[in-house]
Structures are given as structure tokens and as C-alpha cells.
Write a protein that holds these residues in place. Structure first.
Motif, PDB file in Angstrom:
ATOM      1  N   GLU A  22       0.832  -1.202   0.000  1.00 43.81           N
ATOM      2  CA  GLU A  22       0.000   0.000   0.000  1.00 43.81           C
ATOM      3  C   GLU A  22       0.866   1.251   0.000  1.00 43.81           C
ATOM      4  O   GLU A  22       0.440   2.316  -0.426  1.00 43.81           O
ATOM      5  CB  GLU A  22      -0.932   0.002   1.220  1.00 43.81           C
ATOM      6  CG  GLU A  22      -1.964  -1.113   1.196  1.00 43.81           C
ATOM      7  CD  GLU A  22      -2.920  -1.025   2.370  1.00 43.81           C
ATOM      8  OE1 GLU A  22      -2.775  -0.065   3.175  1.00 43.81           O
ATOM      9  OE2 GLU A  22      -3.790  -1.894   2.495  1.00 43.81           O
ATOM     10  N   GLU A  23       2.117   1.103   0.492  1.00 46.31           N
ATOM     11  CA  GLU A  23       3.022   2.243   0.586  1.00 46.31           C
ATOM     12  C   GLU A  23       3.667   2.549  -0.771  1.00 46.31           C
ATOM     13  O   GLU A  23       3.745   1.697  -1.647  1.00 46.31           O
ATOM     14  CB  GLU A  23       4.123   1.970   1.617  1.00 46.31           C
ATOM     15  CG  GLU A  23       3.625   1.737   3.035  1.00 46.31           C
ATOM     16  CD  GLU A  23       3.294   0.273   3.307  1.00 46.31           C
ATOM     17  OE1 GLU A  23       3.092  -0.059   4.482  1.00 46.31           O
ATOM     18  OE2 GLU A  23       3.245  -0.518   2.344  1.00 46.31           O
ATOM     19  N   VAL A  24       4.118   3.775  -0.921  1.00 50.18           N
ATOM     20  CA  VAL A  24       4.790   4.229  -2.140  1.00 50.18           C
ATOM     21  C   VAL A  24       6.055   3.409  -2.395  1.00 50.18           C
ATOM     22  O   VAL A  24       6.804   3.083  -1.464  1.00 50.18           O
ATOM     23  CB  VAL A  24       5.151   5.732  -2.015  1.00 50.18           C
ATOM     24  CG1 VAL A  24       6.175   6.155  -3.059  1.00 50.18           C
ATOM     25  CG2 VAL A  24       3.894   6.596  -2.120  1.00 50.18           C
ATOM     26  N   GLU A  25       6.274   3.076  -3.658  1.00 48.01           N
ATOM     27  CA  GLU A  25       7.519   2.426  -4.079  1.00 48.01           C
ATOM     28  C   GLU A  25       8.290   3.368  -4.991  1.00 48.01           C
ATOM     29  O   GLU A  25       7.711   4.003  -5.875  1.00 48.01           O
ATOM     30  CB  GLU A  25       7.225   1.112  -4.808  1.00 48.01           C
ATOM     31  CG  GLU A  25       6.621   0.054  -3.898  1.00 48.01           C
ATOM     32  CD  GLU A  25       6.301  -1.239  -4.626  1.00 48.01           C
ATOM     33  OE1 GLU A  25       5.870  -2.190  -3.950  1.00 48.01           O
ATOM     34  OE2 GLU A  25       6.465  -1.300  -5.857  1.00 48.01           O
ATOM     35  N   ILE A  26       9.601   3.429  -4.761  1.00 46.63           N
ATOM     36  CA  ILE A  26      10.499   4.273  -5.546  1.00 46.63           C
ATOM     37  C   ILE A  26      11.583   3.366  -6.108  1.00 46.63           C
ATOM     38  O   ILE A  26      12.316   2.723  -5.358  1.00 46.63           O
ATOM     39  CB  ILE A  26      11.114   5.379  -4.667  1.00 46.63           C
ATOM     40  CG1 ILE A  26      10.001   6.318  -4.178  1.00 46.63           C
ATOM     41  CG2 ILE A  26      12.201   6.147  -5.426  1.00 46.63           C
ATOM     42  CD1 ILE A  26      10.419   7.221  -3.050  1.00 46.63           C
ATOM     43  N   ALA A  27      11.650   3.261  -7.449  1.00 47.43           N
ATOM     44  CA  ALA A  27      12.531   2.281  -8.087  1.00 47.43           C
ATOM     45  C   ALA A  27      13.819   2.934  -8.590  1.00 47.43           C
ATOM     46  O   ALA A  27      13.842   4.112  -8.963  1.00 47.43           O
ATOM     47  CB  ALA A  27      11.808   1.590  -9.231  1.00 47.43           C
ATOM     48  N   PHE A  28      14.880   2.118  -8.619  1.00 47.44           N
ATOM     49  CA  PHE A  28      16.190   2.540  -9.110  1.00 47.44           C
ATOM     50  C   PHE A  28      16.633   1.573 -10.200  1.00 47.44           C
ATOM     51  O   PHE A  28      16.729   0.364  -9.966  1.00 47.44           O
ATOM     52  CB  PHE A  28      17.218   2.549  -7.976  1.00 47.44           C
ATOM     53  CG  PHE A  28      16.912   3.541  -6.895  1.00 47.44           C
ATOM     54  CD1 PHE A  28      17.493   4.804  -6.903  1.00 47.44           C
ATOM     55  CD2 PHE A  28      16.031   3.220  -5.868  1.00 47.44           C
ATOM     56  CE1 PHE A  28      17.211   5.731  -5.904  1.00 47.44           C
ATOM     57  CE2 PHE A  28      15.742   4.139  -4.863  1.00 47.44           C
ATOM     58  CZ  PHE A  28      16.330   5.400  -4.883  1.00 47.44           C
ATOM     59  N   ALA A  29      16.894   2.120 -11.386  1.00 53.88           N
ATOM     60  CA  ALA A  29      17.345   1.310 -12.519  1.00 53.88           C
ATOM     61  C   ALA A  29      18.666   1.862 -13.028  1.00 53.88           C
ATOM     62  O   ALA A  29      18.988   3.033 -12.826  1.00 53.88           O
ATOM     63  CB  ALA A  29      16.304   1.332 -13.637  1.00 53.88           C
ATOM     64  N   GLY A  30      19.436   1.006 -13.688  1.00 48.45           N
ATOM     65  CA  GLY A  30      20.701   1.466 -14.253  1.00 48.45           C
ATOM     66  C   GLY A  30      21.526   0.292 -14.724  1.00 48.45           C
ATOM     67  O   GLY A  30      21.287  -0.841 -14.318  1.00 48.45           O
ATOM     68  N   LYS A  31      22.484   0.583 -15.587  1.00 45.42           N
ATOM     69  CA  LYS A  31      23.333  -0.495 -16.096  1.00 45.42           C
ATOM     70  C   LYS A  31      24.242  -1.022 -14.986  1.00 45.42           C
ATOM     71  O   LYS A  31      24.458  -0.354 -13.965  1.00 45.42           O
ATOM     72  CB  LYS A  31      24.148  -0.026 -17.298  1.00 45.42           C
ATOM     73  CG  LYS A  31      25.219   0.984 -16.984  1.00 45.42           C
ATOM     74  CD  LYS A  31      25.933   1.401 -18.270  1.00 45.42           C
ATOM     75  CE  LYS A  31      27.028   2.419 -17.974  1.00 45.42           C
ATOM     76  NZ  LYS A  31      27.687   2.901 -19.202  1.00 45.42           N
ATOM     77  N   SER A  32      24.771  -2.206 -15.186  1.00 46.47           N
ATOM     78  CA  SER A  32      25.667  -2.809 -14.223  1.00 46.47           C
ATOM     79  C   SER A  32      26.873  -1.901 -13.987  1.00 46.47           C
ATOM     80  O   SER A  32      27.396  -1.294 -14.918  1.00 46.47           O
ATOM     81  CB  SER A  32      26.152  -4.173 -14.738  1.00 46.47           C
ATOM     82  OG  SER A  32      25.061  -5.050 -14.916  1.00 46.47           O
TER      83      SER A  32
END
Length: 200
Positions: A22-32
Motif C-alpha cells: 500500500e506504501e509508495v515504491e520508488i525504483a532505481f534502474a541502471g546499467k551494471s
């Protein structure tokens, strides 16, 4: 924003069922090897909560960190590591796509780009992919301490041009060494937290 607590709550592999929060999710993406684990540790003021590695492609799971018992950081698998098999890369891609499609409370996706280099084709693909899934990526330009201060405007312009960003799109330069940019990123997250989450 003051980080009072942080813990690794859930680790999801290829076949795992993704949790629903139910809580906000904040995602982190990036190359290796772009410094994703170092960034997460820096933001949380922890030395080794997110595991760093000298071996790119180490993160093969989606990791959920519960922060202040209020929201989540979601660490997505790194992409673009050449020594990983095509089949393995496809699995990671499907994991990321599944997450972007299915998370009901995902609010923002931070995309990490190495400030020293022009964004790669994989970076551009990921940027466009995030856009396609309904989010405007917020760029974190990592490894700021590796360039001269005079190079900063030029390098940021290269990132904007290569990714075809608009003037309104945000870039946060960040140094894992000096923590420059940390407060600005946390302030931005705090503003996000004030907005209502999407309904489940």
C-alpha cells in the motif's frame, strides 16, 4: 528527509511473486556497475545494506527496502553487462517489465547514468522503456567525483541530448564519495511522499 530506519525486506528472483504494498515504491534502474548499490547505501546513510560488488551483473534480483516504515526503495537488476548470457539478460528484462507493469504504488523511477560517458544504447532503451510504461524517469548522474567541475555542464548536456530529455526533466548529479546530491534527491523523494499514492 531524515532516514530513521531501513531494512531489506523482500528479495524476488525470476520466478518469485512480486509483493504488493500500500506504501509508495520508488525504483532505481541502471546499467551494471553504474553505482546503484552505492547510491542506495549513500541515501540511506548505510555502509553495506545494499550489496556492492566489483563484479558487474551481480544483482540478479529485485530487492525491496522498507524505509522509515513508510515507503520502499526498489533496486532493479542492472542491465547491459556483456558477459551475462542473452538468455539471462532476457530474464532480467522480463523481471523489470513485470515489475513496472504490475506495481500499483510505483511513483517514480530513478535511472542512473554514468556522468563520465555518453549514455549507451542500453541506457536509451531503458529510458524509452520507462517512458512507455507511463513514467518520466528522473536521471541520477553518478560518479560526479570522477570529473572536473568545469566538465559538469557539458556532460549533463550530453546526457540530455542523447536521451532526448525535455528541459523540464530532472537530472541530479551525485557523488558516492562526497555525497554531493544526496540532500537534493532526498528532498525530491520527500516531495513525492506528499502526493497521494495510486489506489490498489
Amino acid at each position: 528527509m531524515i532516514i530513521k530506519s531501513a531494512e531489506l525486506e523482500t528479495v524476488c528472483g525470476v520466478t518469485s511473486k512480486l509483493p504488493r504494498h500500500e506504501e509508495v515504491e520508488i525504483a532505481f534502474a541502471g546499467k551494471s556497475n553504474v553505482g546503484k548499490s552505492s547510491l542506495i547505501n549513500g541515501l540511506l546513510n548505510r555502509k553495506a545494506l545494499a550489496r556492492t560488488s566489483s563484479q558487474p551483473g551481480k544483482t540478479q534480483t529485485i530487492n525491496f527496502y522498507r524505509i522509515n516504515n513508510m515507503f520502499y526503495f526498489v533496486d532493479l537488476p542492472g542491465y547491459g553487462y556483456a558477459k551475462v548470457s542473452v538468455k539471462e539478460r532476457e530474464k532480467w528484462g522480463k523481471m523489470i517489465e513485470k515489475y513496472l507493469h504490475s506495481s500499483p504504488t510505483l511513483t517514480v523511477v530513478f535511472l542512473l547514468i554514468d556522468i563520465r560517458h555518453e549514455p549507451s544504447e542500453n541506457d536509451k532503451i531503458m529510458y524509452d522503456w520507462i517512458l512507455h510504461n507511463g513514467f518520466v524517469p528522473v536521471i541520477i548522474a553518478t560518479k560526479l567525483d570522477k570529473i572536473k567541475r568545469s566538465q559538469l555542464p557539458k556532460n549533463l548536456k550530453i546526457i540530455r541530448t542523447k536521451l532526448e530529455m525535455s528541459k523540464e526533466d530532472i537530472i541530479f548529479p551525485y557523488s558516492a564519495l562526497s555525497k554531493q546530491g544526496r540532500d537534493e534527491i532526498l528532498d525530491y523523494i520527500e516531495e513525492i511522499m506528499k502526493a497521494p499514492a495510486k489506489p490498489l
